[in-house]
Design a protein around this motif. Structure first.
Motif, PDB file in Angstrom:
ATOM      1  N   LEU A  73       0.867  -1.244   0.079  1.00 55.63           N
ATOM      2  CA  LEU A  73       0.299   0.006  -0.181  1.00 55.63           C
ATOM      3  C   LEU A  73       0.795   1.444   0.311  1.00 55.63           C
ATOM      4  O   LEU A  73       0.525   2.098   0.294  1.00 55.63           O
ATOM      5  N   GLY A  74       1.785   1.128   0.036  1.00 55.83           N
ATOM      6  CA  GLY A  74       3.019   2.219  -0.193  1.00 55.83           C
ATOM      7  C   GLY A  74       3.471   2.965   1.529  1.00 55.83           C
ATOM      8  O   GLY A  74       3.080   1.804   2.505  1.00 55.83           O
ATOM      9  N   THR A  75       4.631   3.463   1.427  1.00 57.27           N
ATOM     10  CA  THR A  75       4.647   4.059   2.732  1.00 57.27           C
ATOM     11  C   THR A  75       3.936   5.694   2.248  1.00 57.27           C
ATOM     12  O   THR A  75       3.367   6.405   1.814  1.00 57.27           O
ATOM     13  N   ASP A  76       4.325   6.263   4.330  1.00 54.65           N
ATOM     14  CA  ASP A  76       3.611   7.862   4.483  1.00 54.65           C
ATOM     15  C   ASP A  76       4.485   8.483   4.877  1.00 54.65           C
ATOM     16  O   ASP A  76       6.314   7.802   3.706  1.00 54.65           O
ATOM     17  N   LEU A  77       4.253   9.614   4.950  1.00 56.20           N
ATOM     18  CA  LEU A  77       5.478  10.966   4.675  1.00 56.20           C
ATOM     19  C   LEU A  77       7.061  10.531   5.616  1.00 56.20           C
ATOM     20  O   LEU A  77       7.986  10.980   5.527  1.00 56.20           O
ATOM     21  N   TYR A  78       6.619   9.332   6.538  1.00 55.77           N
ATOM     22  CA  TYR A  78       7.807   9.402   7.549  1.00 55.77           C
ATOM     23  C   TYR A  78       8.041   7.399   7.684  1.00 55.77           C
ATOM     24  O   TYR A  78       9.091   7.683   7.804  1.00 55.77           O
ATOM     25  N   GLY A  79       8.299   6.859   6.118  1.00 54.32           N
ATOM     26  CA  GLY A  79       8.298   6.033   5.847  1.00 54.32           C
ATOM     27  C   GLY A  79       8.354   4.992   5.993  1.00 54.32           C
ATOM     28  O   GLY A  79       8.423   3.715   6.130  1.00 54.32           O
ATOM     29  N   ARG A  80       7.173   4.560   7.028  1.00 53.26           N
ATOM     30  CA  ARG A  80       6.320   3.795   7.458  1.00 53.26           C
ATOM     31  C   ARG A  80       5.450   3.352   6.552  1.00 53.26           C
ATOM     32  O   ARG A  80       4.518   3.450   5.770  1.00 53.26           O
ATOM     33  N   ASP A  81       4.942   1.569   6.707  1.00 49.58           N
ATOM     34  CA  ASP A  81       4.715   1.093   5.730  1.00 49.58           C
ATOM     35  C   ASP A  81       3.429   0.707   6.263  1.00 49.58           C
ATOM     36  O   ASP A  81       2.453   0.953   7.162  1.00 49.58           O
ATOM     37  N   LEU A  82       2.817   1.426   4.885  1.00 49.01           N
ATOM     38  CA  LEU A  82       1.316   1.665   5.489  1.00 49.01           C
ATOM     39  C   LEU A  82       0.108   0.696   5.583  1.00 49.01           C
ATOM     40  O   LEU A  82      -0.804   0.880   5.754  1.00 49.01           O
ATOM     41  N   LEU A  83       0.792  -1.095   5.231  1.00 44.04           N
ATOM     42  CA  LEU A  83      -0.597  -1.692   5.002  1.00 44.04           C
ATOM     43  C   LEU A  83       0.022  -2.291   6.776  1.00 44.04           C
ATOM     44  O   LEU A  83      -0.925  -2.410   7.505  1.00 44.04           O
ATOM     45  N   SER A  84       0.953  -1.962   7.549  1.00 42.94           N
ATOM     46  CA  SER A  84       1.258  -2.196   8.719  1.00 42.94           C
ATOM     47  C   SER A  84       0.325  -1.367   9.447  1.00 42.94           C
ATOM     48  O   SER A  84      -0.801  -1.679  10.289  1.00 42.94           O
ATOM     49  N   TRP A 259      -2.052   7.416  -1.752  1.00 40.72           N
ATOM     50  CA  TRP A 259      -2.482   6.295  -1.350  1.00 40.72           C
ATOM     51  C   TRP A 259      -2.158   6.876   0.521  1.00 40.72           C
ATOM     52  O   TRP A 259      -2.953   5.823   1.082  1.00 40.72           O
ATOM     53  N   ILE A 260      -1.598   7.608   0.754  1.00 37.94           N
ATOM     54  CA  ILE A 260      -1.837   7.203   2.105  1.00 37.94           C
ATOM     55  C   ILE A 260      -2.734   7.927   2.752  1.00 37.94           C
ATOM     56  O   ILE A 260      -2.789   7.743   4.143  1.00 37.94           O
ATOM     57  N   SER A 261      -3.953   8.668   2.082  1.00 33.70           N
ATOM     58  CA  SER A 261      -5.176   8.803   2.412  1.00 33.70           C
ATOM     59  C   SER A 261      -6.155   8.119   2.285  1.00 33.70           C
ATOM     60  O   SER A 261      -7.249   6.782   3.140  1.00 33.70           O
ATOM     61  N   ILE A 262      -5.595   7.257   0.629  1.00 31.89           N
ATOM     62  CA  ILE A 262      -7.011   6.664   0.381  1.00 31.89           C
ATOM     63  C   ILE A 262      -6.993   5.104   1.405  1.00 31.89           C
ATOM     64  O   ILE A 262      -8.128   4.225   1.553  1.00 31.89           O
ATOM     65  N   ALA A 263      -5.416   4.629   1.885  1.00 31.45           N
ATOM     66  CA  ALA A 263      -5.710   3.009   2.351  1.00 31.45           C
ATOM     67  C   ALA A 263      -6.448   2.756   3.701  1.00 31.45           C
ATOM     68  O   ALA A 263      -7.412   2.345   3.867  1.00 31.45           O
ATOM     69  N   PRO A 264      -6.224   3.714   4.359  1.00 40.27           N
ATOM     70  CA  PRO A 264      -7.429   3.754   5.238  1.00 40.27           C
ATOM     71  C   PRO A 264      -9.203   3.948   6.024  1.00 40.27           C
ATOM     72  O   PRO A 264      -9.345   3.780   6.060  1.00 40.27           O
ATOM     73  N   GLY A 265      -8.906   5.113   3.937  1.00 37.05           N
ATOM     74  CA  GLY A 265     -10.216   5.234   3.885  1.00 37.05           C
ATOM     75  C   GLY A 265     -11.043   4.119   3.295  1.00 37.05           C
ATOM     76  O   GLY A 265     -12.322   3.764   3.855  1.00 37.05           O
ATOM     77  N   LEU A 266     -10.185   3.377   3.020  1.00 36.93           N
ATOM     78  CA  LEU A 266     -10.685   2.187   2.057  1.00 36.93           C
ATOM     79  C   LEU A 266     -10.977   1.144   4.229  1.00 36.93           C
ATOM     80  O   LEU A 266     -12.390   0.652   3.370  1.00 36.93           O
ATOM     81  N   ALA A 267     -10.197   1.701   4.482  1.00 37.39           N
ATOM     82  CA  ALA A 267     -10.080   0.190   5.471  1.00 37.39           C
ATOM     83  C   ALA A 267     -11.390   0.824   6.266  1.00 37.39           C
ATOM     84  O   ALA A 267     -12.822   0.209   7.146  1.00 37.39           O
ATOM     85  N   ILE A 268     -11.905   2.393   6.416  1.00 34.43           N
ATOM     86  CA  ILE A 268     -13.139   2.600   7.488  1.00 34.43           C
ATOM     87  C   ILE A 268     -13.704   2.455   6.444  1.00 34.43           C
ATOM     88  O   ILE A 268     -15.271   1.505   7.424  1.00 34.43           O
ATOM     89  N   MET A 269     -14.021   2.352   5.634  1.00 32.64           N
ATOM     90  CA  MET A 269     -15.191   2.171   4.663  1.00 32.64           C
ATOM     91  C   MET A 269     -15.809   0.611   4.373  1.00 32.64           C
ATOM     92  O   MET A 269     -17.079   0.517   4.765  1.00 32.64           O
ATOM     93  N   VAL A 270     -14.573  -0.294   4.094  1.00 33.33           N
ATOM     94  CA  VAL A 270     -15.030  -1.533   4.485  1.00 33.33           C
ATOM     95  C   VAL A 270     -15.773  -1.777   5.768  1.00 33.33           C
ATOM     96  O   VAL A 270     -16.869  -3.071   5.783  1.00 33.33           O
ATOM     97  N   THR A 271     -14.647  -1.822   6.357  1.00 38.59           N
ATOM     98  CA  THR A 271     -15.756  -2.160   8.130  1.00 38.59           C
ATOM     99  C   THR A 271     -16.689  -1.524   8.220  1.00 38.59           C
ATOM    100  O   THR A 271     -17.541  -2.094   9.088  1.00 38.59           O
ATOM    101  N   VAL A 272     -17.206  -0.157   8.251  1.00 38.67           N
ATOM    102  CA  VAL A 272     -18.758   0.525   8.569  1.00 38.67           C
ATOM    103  C   VAL A 272     -19.733  -0.870   7.501  1.00 38.67           C
ATOM    104  O   VAL A 272     -21.397  -0.340   7.497  1.00 38.67           O
TER     105      VAL A 272
END
Length: 292
Positions: A73-84, A259-272
């Motif tokens: 899912l890419g990485t954020d501005l600090y290099g942290r893995d977005l999937l994790s 993708w930094i915002s899309i990844a958590p946004g999709l997680a919220i959408m799927v859960t709700v």
């Protein structure tokens, strides 16, 4: 009436529980919602085993990378893995929603049961306080409480719980009103059963249908509320991987690194979506007028 075959070939009516389960598992949307919820719950429970990287470990050399085989899912501005971070973020969202809804159910359920069973001045007092709470939008009430209490996991959980006490009070009161005057309650009263026993053994167990549906829907609302408050910086504080905070972190880079915002946004959408589908299917299955 739904029937089932006995061993001797005769037909016997199904119990309400079996009938409701049969209707639920025949509803494709309900099964899909259950699968989505189970996937999210499994991700939260087994997050340490599923996450490929440490969700809070900085890696400046990998910052702002797009989706790849190394970082799905890419990485954020600090290099942290977005999937994790998305996987571990499910723990925060589910924990806040479960704890807040449980607290709201316990307090609101008790108040609603007292109001619906005793009526008169008890009902008037509880329902007028409930009307005052319902006059405020839930998210606005939660923001006001967090402005007073401060951010953090437990304050966030308490704020969302207080915002949802009033809806549970109304739902439980309505359910109790439908069962308090039934014949089996009157028979138990004639036999000398005390009020606490009547409520615990007869009234509340026969009022669980609408309450269960309300719980599933409020879980979805609580996840949205947690995400909104975290987006505003009032929830769990960084570097904890809260979905709302992750969307806020990616907002300045929507044009270049969406993708930094899309990844958590999709997680919220799927859960709700999963909780909403589950709640709708439970409502249809538990309502005798709909599943006859």
């Amino acid at each position: 009436m739904t029937v089932a075959a006995r061993p001797n070939g005769e037909l016997a009516p199904l119990s309400p529980t079996r009938r409701a389960m049969k209707v639920f598992f025949r509803t494709p949307s309900g099964v899909a919602g259950l699968i989505l919820v189970l996937i999210v719950v499994a991700a939260a429970v087994f997050a340490p085993a599923l996450a490929p990287y440490d969700p809070v470990q900085y890696a400046p050399i990998d910052r702002m990378q797009g989706p790849s085989l190394r970082h799905l899912l890419g990485t954020d501005l600090y290099g942290r893995d977005l999937l994790s971070r998305v996987i571990f973020g499910s723990r925060i969202s589910l924990s806040v929603s479960l704890l807040s809804v449980t607290f709201a159910l316990l307090v609101g359920g008790l108040l609603g049961a007292l109001a619906g069973y005793y009526l008169r001045w008890v009902d008037t007092l509880i329902m007028r306080v409930t009307d005052i709470l319902l006059a405020f939008p839930a998210i606005l009430l939660a923001i006001a409480l967090l402005a007073f209490l401060g951010g953090g996991f437990w304050n966030l959980t308490l704020a969302i719980a207080v915002a949802y006490i009033a809806p549970f009070t109304r739902v439980v009161r309505a359910a109790v009103l439908r069962t308090r005057d039934t014949m089996y309650v009157e028979a138990s009263t004639a036999l000398g059963a005390s009020d606490p026993r009547l409520l615990w053994r007869h009234v509340l167990p026969n009022s669980t249908g609408p309450v269960l549906v309300e719980v599933t829907l409020r879980l979805a609302y609580a996840i949205l509320g947690e995400a909104a408050l975290s987006f505003l910086g009032l929830g769990t504080q960084p570097p904890a991987p809260a979905w709302g905070q992750m969307i806020a972190d990616g907002r300045p880079f929507l044009e270049t690194n969406p993708w930094i915002s899309i990844a958590p946004g999709l997680a919220i959408m799927v859960t709700v979506l999963g909780f909403n589908l589950l709640g709708d299917a439970l409502r249809d299955a538990l309502d005798p007028r709909l599943n006859r």
